[in-house]
Motif scaffolding. Structure first.
Motif, PDB file in Angstrom:
ATOM      1  N   ARG A  19       0.831  -1.188   0.000  1.00 57.53           N
ATOM      2  CA  ARG A  19       0.000   0.000   0.000  1.00 57.53           C
ATOM      3  C   ARG A  19       0.871   1.246   0.000  1.00 57.53           C
ATOM      4  N   SER A  20       0.295   2.331  -0.470  1.00 60.37           N
ATOM      5  CA  SER A  20       1.048   3.552  -0.607  1.00 60.37           C
ATOM      6  C   SER A  20       0.296   4.706   0.030  1.00 60.37           C
ATOM      7  N   VAL A  21       0.909   5.881   0.006  1.00 61.45           N
ATOM      8  CA  VAL A  21       0.215   7.085   0.454  1.00 61.45           C
ATOM      9  C   VAL A  21      -0.676   7.609  -0.669  1.00 61.45           C
ATOM     10  N   VAL A  22      -0.106   7.725  -1.854  1.00 63.45           N
ATOM     11  CA  VAL A  22      -0.836   8.348  -2.964  1.00 63.45           C
ATOM     12  C   VAL A  22      -1.295   7.317  -3.997  1.00 63.45           C
TER      13      VAL A  22
ATOM     14  N   TYR B  66      -4.044  13.021  -5.092  1.00 67.56           N
ATOM     15  CA  TYR B  66      -4.988  11.905  -5.063  1.00 67.56           C
ATOM     16  C   TYR B  66      -4.398  10.812  -4.184  1.00 67.56           C
ATOM     17  N   GLY B  67      -5.174  10.369  -3.190  1.00 63.48           N
ATOM     18  CA  GLY B  67      -4.679   9.380  -2.252  1.00 63.48           C
ATOM     19  C   GLY B  67      -4.931   7.954  -2.716  1.00 63.48           C
ATOM     20  N   ALA B  68      -4.193   7.028  -2.134  1.00 61.34           N
ATOM     21  CA  ALA B  68      -4.411   5.604  -2.429  1.00 61.34           C
ATOM     22  C   ALA B  68      -5.888   5.265  -2.186  1.00 61.34           C
ATOM     23  N   PRO B  72      -4.572   5.915   2.872  1.00 66.79           N
ATOM     24  CA  PRO B  72      -3.115   6.008   2.919  1.00 66.79           C
ATOM     25  C   PRO B  72      -2.525   4.991   3.893  1.00 66.79           C
ATOM     26  N   ALA B  73      -1.424   4.373   3.477  1.00 67.72           N
ATOM     27  CA  ALA B  73      -0.788   3.311   4.269  1.00 67.72           C
ATOM     28  C   ALA B  73      -0.504   3.722   5.717  1.00 67.72           C
ATOM     29  N   PRO B  74      -0.081   4.967   5.982  1.00 63.20           N
ATOM     30  CA  PRO B  74       0.214   5.297   7.394  1.00 63.20           C
ATOM     31  C   PRO B  74      -1.018   5.167   8.292  1.00 63.20           C
TER      32      PRO B  74
END
Lengths: 397, 397
Positions: A19-22, B66-68, B72-74
């Protein structure tokens, strides 16, 4: 996966590694003109930092409470003021509602105004992911052909008639009249007026996707279909995704008061309150200080220059027989290739050279071939665009 | 209309005057226990101010892009860590998705997993606005009776059978096992296990509304239905509305990877990216600094004390024959009134004395009478709760 990705817990979290942030997926060595995303360098980080603090200073806990279902009044007021300037019509307070962006607006309208099995008409080609939202709601989508100034009204009437002959009643026309995605086309003022009349005669409502209005690089575009409508025909969607920051997830819709009330009284907004409450107050603060108007001027200057760089490069590298119109706004250049070029094969070759784009196929309702490609000039600098098209040229040989 | 309402444009904007910043409608002179809202004084304004700056400092433009699609992973990592502590099971990254709050979660699931005309089973009584979301999607809702420890499984089987006899197949059970709204009831661990087995035998999926888990005032509640499920039976909804700030519009769902993928690949999330991207990164920052865990301890202390104040006041003022269970978590006290008291008339009298509450009717699928009232102890101080119940006492005479 973004280079900025940081998992914030202490231990490595391997199961979240994919998974990513963006949303943007960087592919090493590829300048990727397939993404209709803004350049990260054009996102106003410092301004939003200030606006977030400003919203909390001004509204205190009200900025974090359940928000008014139709959106907080300060943002409604700012949007109304801005539309008076850029669209020539100021919505009344009961003609306006805050969404979580354009796609969420399509989603809300699909739930509130349509029923599973209804037929939605769209331009051909059209924004591919809008098709996905409609289909998620069990709606059937039918294409209507376009010419150089917009939707063909003769074809529109033909399609409605043929649907009725098979016992189906089209309810809604989804359309992007201003700096169309993917073609960049601007519908003429005359066609706009004729379209509204045609829609009324055919008993169709219009869902107008107006997200690119602020990004105009020449003359001011004609007013929205909504601005010309006094009979509750049009629901217009706007967004701050292209004009400010997509990650805020703040958009809006304008429509007649009864339609706005229907959507505002929906379960999801009654239950949760305004769908993007805190983010909406951040946008309101950003607009109230005059930062927004200045930011739009910067964006217009930046994107106009990028469009020019891309158009100039295309003049140099496109194969003989290719054609395009110069878009006067928005994010995209749409290039029709000569019949002897296979867009899919060209893309594969381009990726080997280190650039990419979208072919026309996903923008077609029936997934049929389209002898065109979409090049987004929004995310990259002029230098990157020139380099991308040099790579394209090597792929075209 | 909130006293804090400020229209931020220069001129008075009379047409927006009816709109407000927040959803809560203050009625002069009334202590209104009908709202399931947090006390504004318990919203962490300073902490969110710091977290918003922190998210922008840490992620820069990625916080505004644009977010995942799945969030977002965090934040996914923070939620996973927290669920391990408060729910006894840590979701993998592909079992988790960020929503724009619980109601939006119900909305997403209604679009992705159900079809117009499907039958949804709910507890009777249940959260009234969830019914509205289901009905907006053309879903039919059927009630299932409960006893003191939760949903009655014999009745569940009967309802499914009788629906099938009329040619309908119930697809989903919507249920609030932990600190139920409106009753405050906690479903026993044993009933939870039996319910999952029963749902599987009846080919039902479960949509578990788990928004009150963090607000427990006694022993730790049993794990969610989702935490006990290894066969893709349960979709669990969580939210930061009750545990942090509703105006952020950030929630989540946990489910099997295929279901999460299906929702994450929906048009609205593919097109717009993560639905609450910037707000989600604010929550992630707030959690990463340890502020969240401290905040939850404060909330538990504050709401426990309010619950005690309200329960104590009820012991003093409720009419003979009224009964209630002491809720061990959540926002609500549910009081069953003796048969000789008309809840609607009592409410009218209470409003004349300067307090209000909800009667049981809206929480019933069929809108039938219910000899009960719901008192929310979340929004007011102990002193206000005591004053409210003194007014209630005057109305009951």
């Amino acid at each position: 996966v973004s280079a900025r990705l940081t998992i914030t817990t202490g231990d490595p979290v391997t199961d979240l590694g994919a998974r990513s942030v963006v949303q943007f997926e960087h592919r090493h060595g590829i300048i990727d003109l397939s993404w209709g995303h803004p350049d990260p360098a054009l996102l106003p980080v410092a301004g939003i930092r200030k606006a977030a603090a400003g919203a909390l200073d001004r509204y205190g806990p009200d900025a974090l409470a359940y928000g008014a279902s139709a959106g907080p009044a300060p943002l409604l007021a700012q949007i109304a003021d801005r539309l008076e300037v850029v669209d020539g019509r100021r919505p009344d307070g009961d003609e306006l509602l805050v969404t979580a962006g354009n796609s969420h607006g399509i989603d809300l309208v699909s739930t509130a105004l349509l029923h599973s099995g209804d037929v939605v008409l769209v331009e051909s080609p059209t924004y591919h992911l809008a098709l996905r939202v409609f289909r998620d709601h069990g709606l059937e989508v039918r294409p209507v052909a376009c010419d150089d100034v917009g939707l063909r009204l003769d074809t529109l009437a033909d399609v409605v008639r043929s649907e009725r002959d098979r016992g189906r009643t089209p309810r809604l026309l989804y359309i992007i009249p201003t700096f169309h995605n993917p073609t960049g086309r601007l519908m003429s003022a005359e066609r706009r007026g004729d379209l509204i009349e045609a829609a009324r005669a055919l008993d169709l409502r219009i869902l107008e996707d107006d997200v690119y209005r602020e990004l105009s690089y020449g003359e001011k575009p004609p007013g929205s279909l909504w601005s010309m409508d006094d009979q509750a025909t049009v629901v217009r969607l706007g967004s701050f995704a292209k004009s400010l920051a997509p990650g805020l997830r703040v958009g809006f819709l304008t429509a007649d008061p009864a339609t706005v009330r229907q959507i505002s009284n929906s379960g999801v907004l009654e239950s949760g309150g305004g769908i993007a409450h805190f983010a909406a107050l951040i946008v309101a603060d950003f607009m109230s200080t005059g930062e927004y108007a200045k930011h739009i001027e910067n964006l217009r200057r930046a994107y106009r220059s990028r469009r020019d760089a891309l158009v100039h490069a295309c003049q140099e590298v496109m194969p003989a027989g290719a054609s395009w119109s110069i878009p006067t706004g928005g994010y995209f250049l749409w290039v029709t290739l000569p019949g002897n070029v296979d867009p899919e094969a060209l893309r594969a070759a381009a990726e080997r050279e280190g650039m990419s784009f979208m072919t026309g196929v996903p923008f077609q309702v029936d997934g049929q071939g389209e002898q065109a490609i979409r090049l987004a000039f929004s995310r990259y600098s002029e230098a990157d665009l020139r380099e991308a098209m040099a790579r394209f040229a090597r792929a075209s040989i």
